[in-house]
Design a protein around this motif. Structure first.
Motif, PDB file in Angstrom:
ATOM      1  N   GLU A 130      -8.219  13.970  -1.779  1.00 56.80           N
ATOM      2  CA  GLU A 130      -9.108  13.114  -0.980  1.00 56.80           C
ATOM      3  C   GLU A 130      -8.718  11.642  -1.118  1.00 56.80           C
ATOM      4  OE1 GLU A 130     -10.023  15.474  -2.991  1.00 56.80           O
ATOM      5  OE2 GLU A 130     -10.998  16.955  -1.688  1.00 56.80           O
ATOM      6  N   GLN A 131      -8.362  11.233  -2.325  1.00 62.40           N
ATOM      7  CA  GLN A 131      -7.963   9.849  -2.547  1.00 62.40           C
ATOM      8  C   GLN A 131      -6.657   9.527  -1.822  1.00 62.40           C
ATOM      9  OE1 GLN A 131      -7.937   9.962  -6.852  1.00 62.40           O
ATOM     10  NE2 GLN A 131      -9.893   8.835  -6.984  1.00 62.40           N
ATOM     11  N   ARG A 132      -5.711  10.460  -1.904  1.00 63.17           N
ATOM     12  CA  ARG A 132      -4.437  10.251  -1.202  1.00 63.17           C
ATOM     13  C   ARG A 132      -4.660  10.171   0.314  1.00 63.17           C
ATOM     14  NH1 ARG A 132       0.131  10.837  -4.218  1.00 63.17           N
ATOM     15  NH2 ARG A 132      -0.092  11.785  -6.286  1.00 63.17           N
ATOM     16  N   ALA A 133      -5.516  11.029   0.827  1.00 61.48           N
ATOM     17  CA  ALA A 133      -5.799  11.033   2.261  1.00 61.48           C
ATOM     18  C   ALA A 133      -6.453   9.719   2.681  1.00 61.48           C
ATOM     19  CB  ALA A 133      -6.696  12.216   2.612  1.00 61.48           C
ATOM     20  N   ALA A 134      -7.353   9.205   1.847  1.00 61.47           N
ATOM     21  CA  ALA A 134      -8.013   7.935   2.153  1.00 61.47           C
ATOM     22  C   ALA A 134      -6.997   6.791   2.156  1.00 61.47           C
ATOM     23  CB  ALA A 134      -9.124   7.665   1.138  1.00 61.47           C
ATOM     24  N   GLN A 135      -6.058   6.820   1.193  1.00 65.01           N
ATOM     25  CA  GLN A 135      -5.024   5.788   1.151  1.00 65.01           C
ATOM     26  C   GLN A 135      -4.127   5.845   2.397  1.00 65.01           C
ATOM     27  OE1 GLN A 135      -3.051   6.632  -2.535  1.00 65.01           O
ATOM     28  NE2 GLN A 135      -4.504   5.468  -3.798  1.00 65.01           N
ATOM     29  N   LEU A 136      -3.784   7.059   2.802  1.00 61.66           N
ATOM     30  CA  LEU A 136      -2.931   7.226   3.977  1.00 61.66           C
ATOM     31  C   LEU A 136      -3.640   6.759   5.247  1.00 61.66           C
ATOM     32  CD1 LEU A 136      -1.251  10.681   3.228  1.00 61.66           C
ATOM     33  CD2 LEU A 136      -0.195   8.408   3.124  1.00 61.66           C
ATOM     34  N   ARG A 137      -4.941   7.009   5.333  1.00 55.93           N
ATOM     35  CA  ARG A 137      -5.693   6.545   6.500  1.00 55.93           C
ATOM     36  C   ARG A 137      -5.735   5.020   6.545  1.00 55.93           C
ATOM     37  NH1 ARG A 137      -9.141  10.959   5.198  1.00 55.93           N
ATOM     38  NH2 ARG A 137     -10.558   9.558   4.069  1.00 55.93           N
ATOM     39  N   ALA A 138      -5.907   4.401   5.376  1.00 57.80           N
ATOM     40  CA  ALA A 138      -5.926   2.943   5.316  1.00 57.80           C
ATOM     41  C   ALA A 138      -4.575   2.365   5.715  1.00 57.80           C
ATOM     42  CB  ALA A 138      -6.304   2.482   3.906  1.00 57.80           C
ATOM     43  N   ILE A 139      -3.510   2.999   5.245  1.00 53.36           N
ATOM     44  CA  ILE A 139      -2.167   2.545   5.592  1.00 53.36           C
ATOM     45  C   ILE A 139      -1.929   2.689   7.090  1.00 53.36           C
ATOM     46  CG2 ILE A 139       0.301   3.032   5.315  1.00 53.36           C
ATOM     47  CD1 ILE A 139      -0.321   3.869   2.426  1.00 53.36           C
ATOM     48  N   ASP A 140      -2.316   3.840   7.624  1.00 52.70           N
ATOM     49  CA  ASP A 140      -2.110   4.095   9.056  1.00 52.70           C
ATOM     50  C   ASP A 140      -2.877   3.097   9.915  1.00 52.70           C
ATOM     51  OD1 ASP A 140      -1.122   5.943  11.256  1.00 52.70           O
ATOM     52  OD2 ASP A 140      -3.295   6.076  11.573  1.00 52.70           O
ATOM     53  N   SER A 141      -4.110   2.807   9.509  1.00 53.20           N
ATOM     54  CA  SER A 141      -4.937   1.871  10.267  1.00 53.20           C
ATOM     55  C   SER A 141      -4.321   0.464  10.274  1.00 53.20           C
ATOM     56  CB  SER A 141      -6.346   1.819   9.676  1.00 53.20           C
ATOM     57  OG  SER A 141      -7.141   0.870  10.350  1.00 53.20           O
ATOM     58  N   LYS A 142      -3.903   0.009   9.097  1.00 49.53           N
ATOM     59  CA  LYS A 142      -3.302  -1.331   9.012  1.00 49.53           C
ATOM     60  C   LYS A 142      -1.953  -1.385   9.729  1.00 49.53           C
ATOM     61  CE  LYS A 142      -5.536  -2.866   4.733  1.00 49.53           C
ATOM     62  NZ  LYS A 142      -6.182  -4.047   5.363  1.00 49.53           N
ATOM     63  N   GLU A 143      -1.218  -0.302   9.693  1.00 51.37           N
ATOM     64  CA  GLU A 143       0.085  -0.282  10.345  1.00 51.37           C
ATOM     65  C   GLU A 143      -0.070  -0.348  11.869  1.00 51.37           C
ATOM     66  OE1 GLU A 143       4.272   1.666   9.027  1.00 51.37           O
ATOM     67  OE2 GLU A 143       2.540   3.008   9.134  1.00 51.37           O
ATOM     68  N   GLN A 145       2.179   1.711  -3.508  1.00 46.56           N
ATOM     69  CA  GLN A 145       1.104   2.175  -4.390  1.00 46.56           C
ATOM     70  C   GLN A 145       0.816   3.654  -4.168  1.00 46.56           C
ATOM     71  OE1 GLN A 145      -2.156  -0.447  -3.524  1.00 46.56           O
ATOM     72  NE2 GLN A 145      -1.389  -2.108  -4.844  1.00 46.56           N
ATOM     73  N   ASN A 146       0.840   4.063  -2.906  1.00 43.07           N
ATOM     74  CA  ASN A 146       0.587   5.471  -2.604  1.00 43.07           C
ATOM     75  C   ASN A 146       1.689   6.366  -3.153  1.00 43.07           C
ATOM     76  OD1 ASN A 146       1.111   7.837  -0.339  1.00 43.07           O
ATOM     77  ND2 ASN A 146      -1.077   7.507  -0.754  1.00 43.07           N
ATOM     78  N   ALA A 147       2.936   5.884  -3.040  1.00 42.59           N
ATOM     79  CA  ALA A 147       4.060   6.682  -3.541  1.00 42.59           C
ATOM     80  C   ALA A 147       4.063   6.759  -5.064  1.00 42.59           C
ATOM     81  CB  ALA A 147       5.374   6.082  -3.049  1.00 42.59           C
ATOM     82  N   ALA A 148       3.540   5.710  -5.728  1.00 43.91           N
ATOM     83  CA  ALA A 148       3.535   5.674  -7.192  1.00 43.91           C
ATOM     84  C   ALA A 148       2.203   6.143  -7.780  1.00 43.91           C
ATOM     85  CB  ALA A 148       3.836   4.256  -7.666  1.00 43.91           C
ATOM     86  N   ALA A 149       1.350   6.707  -6.952  1.00 41.39           N
ATOM     87  CA  ALA A 149       0.041   7.156  -7.442  1.00 41.39           C
ATOM     88  C   ALA A 149       0.217   8.218  -8.521  1.00 41.39           C
ATOM     89  CB  ALA A 149      -0.783   7.703  -6.288  1.00 41.39           C
ATOM     90  N   PRO A 150      -0.611   8.161  -9.555  1.00 40.18           N
ATOM     91  CA  PRO A 150      -0.492   9.150 -10.644  1.00 40.18           C
ATOM     92  C   PRO A 150      -0.823  10.562 -10.166  1.00 40.18           C
ATOM     93  CG  PRO A 150      -2.494   7.851 -10.889  1.00 40.18           C
ATOM     94  CD  PRO A 150      -1.708   7.215  -9.801  1.00 40.18           C
ATOM     95  N   ALA A 151      -0.379  11.508 -10.951  1.00 45.71           N
ATOM     96  CA  ALA A 151      -0.600  12.907 -10.585  1.00 45.71           C
ATOM     97  C   ALA A 151      -2.078  13.273 -10.569  1.00 45.71           C
ATOM     98  CB  ALA A 151       0.155  13.821 -11.560  1.00 45.71           C
ATOM     99  N   LEU A 191       0.828  -1.211   0.000  1.00 44.10           N
ATOM    100  CA  LEU A 191       0.000   0.000   0.000  1.00 44.10           C
ATOM    101  C   LEU A 191       0.857   1.254   0.000  1.00 44.10           C
ATOM    102  CD1 LEU A 191      -2.812  -1.007   2.526  1.00 44.10           C
ATOM    103  CD2 LEU A 191      -3.033  -0.734   0.053  1.00 44.10           C
ATOM    104  N   LYS A 192       1.953   1.234   0.709  1.00 39.84           N
ATOM    105  CA  LYS A 192       2.838   2.395   0.723  1.00 39.84           C
ATOM    106  C   LYS A 192       3.459   2.637  -0.652  1.00 39.84           C
ATOM    107  CE  LYS A 192       4.155   2.371   5.636  1.00 39.84           C
ATOM    108  NZ  LYS A 192       5.263   2.216   6.606  1.00 39.84           N
TER     109      LYS A 192
END
Length: 222
Positions: A104-117, A93-99, A90-91
Motif C-alpha cells: 500500500e505504501q509503495r502504491a501510494a508513492q507511485l501514485r504521488a510520483i505519477d501525479s507530479k510527473e 526514494q521509491n527505488a531505495a525503499a526498505p523491504a 521521489l523515484k
C-alpha cells in the motif's frame, strides 16, 4: 412584400434609365492600340547566397530579442527544473525503499510520483509552446526589417539573383565563398538599426539552459 417588390422594381428601372443615359451621353471609347510584347533580354548573372535565418538572429537586435525572450521564461524554467528534481528524488526514494515497505505504501508513492510527473510534463509542454510562439514573434519582427536591408544591399550590389540557403534542403550544393552575403547584410543592418551589440554572455554554467527552436524558414516578402 408587395411594397418591397415595388421598391426593387423602381430601383431597377432607375438603374436601367441611368445606364441608358450614360450610354447615350458617352460615346464608346476607341480600342487602345496593342503594344508589341517586350522580349526578355538576357543579363549577366550575378548570384548571391544568404543564410537568412542565421542573419536575423546574428544581428545585434536579433540577439537582444532572443535574450529578452529567454529572460521572460527563466522563472518558469526554474519552477519546472525544481519540479523535475522533486520527481527524480521521489523515484530514487521509491527505488531505495526498505523491504519492510508495504504494498500500500509503495502504491501510494507511485501514485504521488505519477501525479507530479503529469503536472511536470504538462507544464513543460505549455511553457515550451509559449516560448516558441514568443520567439517566433520576435524573429518575425526583426526579420521584416532585415529583409528590407537585404533587398537594398543586393540591389545596390548589382546582384541578379539571391538564394536563401537557410533550409537543410537547400538546392545549392557548392558556391564560391565570396558569393555569400550573409555577414555583409548583418553588418549593414547593425549599422542602420543603431542597436548596440549585446554584452558577452555569462559562462554557460551560471545560466539556465534553454534550447532555441528554429524560426520559420520562409523569407519575408514585400
Amino acid at each position: 412584400m408587395n411594397r418591397t417588390l415595388t421598391l426593387l422594381s423602381a430601383l431597377g428601372a432607375g438603374l436601367m434609365t441611368a445606364a441608358g443615359t450614360a450610354q447615350t451621353a458617352t460615346p464608346p471609347a476607341a480600342p487602345a492600340a496593342q503594344q508589341a510584347p517586350v522580349a526578355p533580354q538576357a543579363v549577366p548573372a550575378k548570384i548571391a547566397l544568404i543564410s537568412f535565418e542565421q542573419a536575423v538572429f546574428a544581428t545585434n537586435e536579433g540577439q537582444r530579442a532572443v535574450e529578452d525572450v529567454k529572460k521572460k521564461y527563466e522563472p518558469k524554467k526554474a519552477q519546472i527544473d525544481a519540479l523535475a528534481q522533486e520527481v527524480d528524488t521521489l523515484k530514487k526514494q521509491n527505488a531505495a525503499a526498505p523491504a519492510t515497505t508495504t504494498d500500500e505504501q509503495r502504491a501510494a508513492q507511485l501514485r504521488a510520483i505519477d501525479s507530479k510527473e503529469k503536472v511536470l510534463n504538462r507544464d513543460a509542454e505549455d511553457a515550451s509552446q509559449a516560448y516558441q510562439a514568443d520567439l517566433q514573434e520576435a524573429y518575425g519582427k526583426v526579420a521584416q526589417k532585415v529583409n528590407v536591408t537585404m533587398r537594398t544591399y543586393v540591389a545596390q550590389g548589382g546582384f541578379t539573383l539571391l538564394l536563401d540557403v537557410s533550409g537543410q534542403q537547400s538546392p545549392v550544393m557548392w558556391a564560391t565563398p565570396n558569393t555569400d552575403v550573409t555577414q555583409a547584410v548583418i553588418d549593414a543592418y547593425n549599422t542602420s538599426s543603431g542597436v548596440a551589440a549585446p554584452p558577452p554572455a555569462a559562462p554557460s554554467a551560471a545560466r539556465p539552459r534553454a534550447t532555441t527552436p528554429r524560426p520559420p524558414t520562409t523569407t519575408p516578402r514585400q
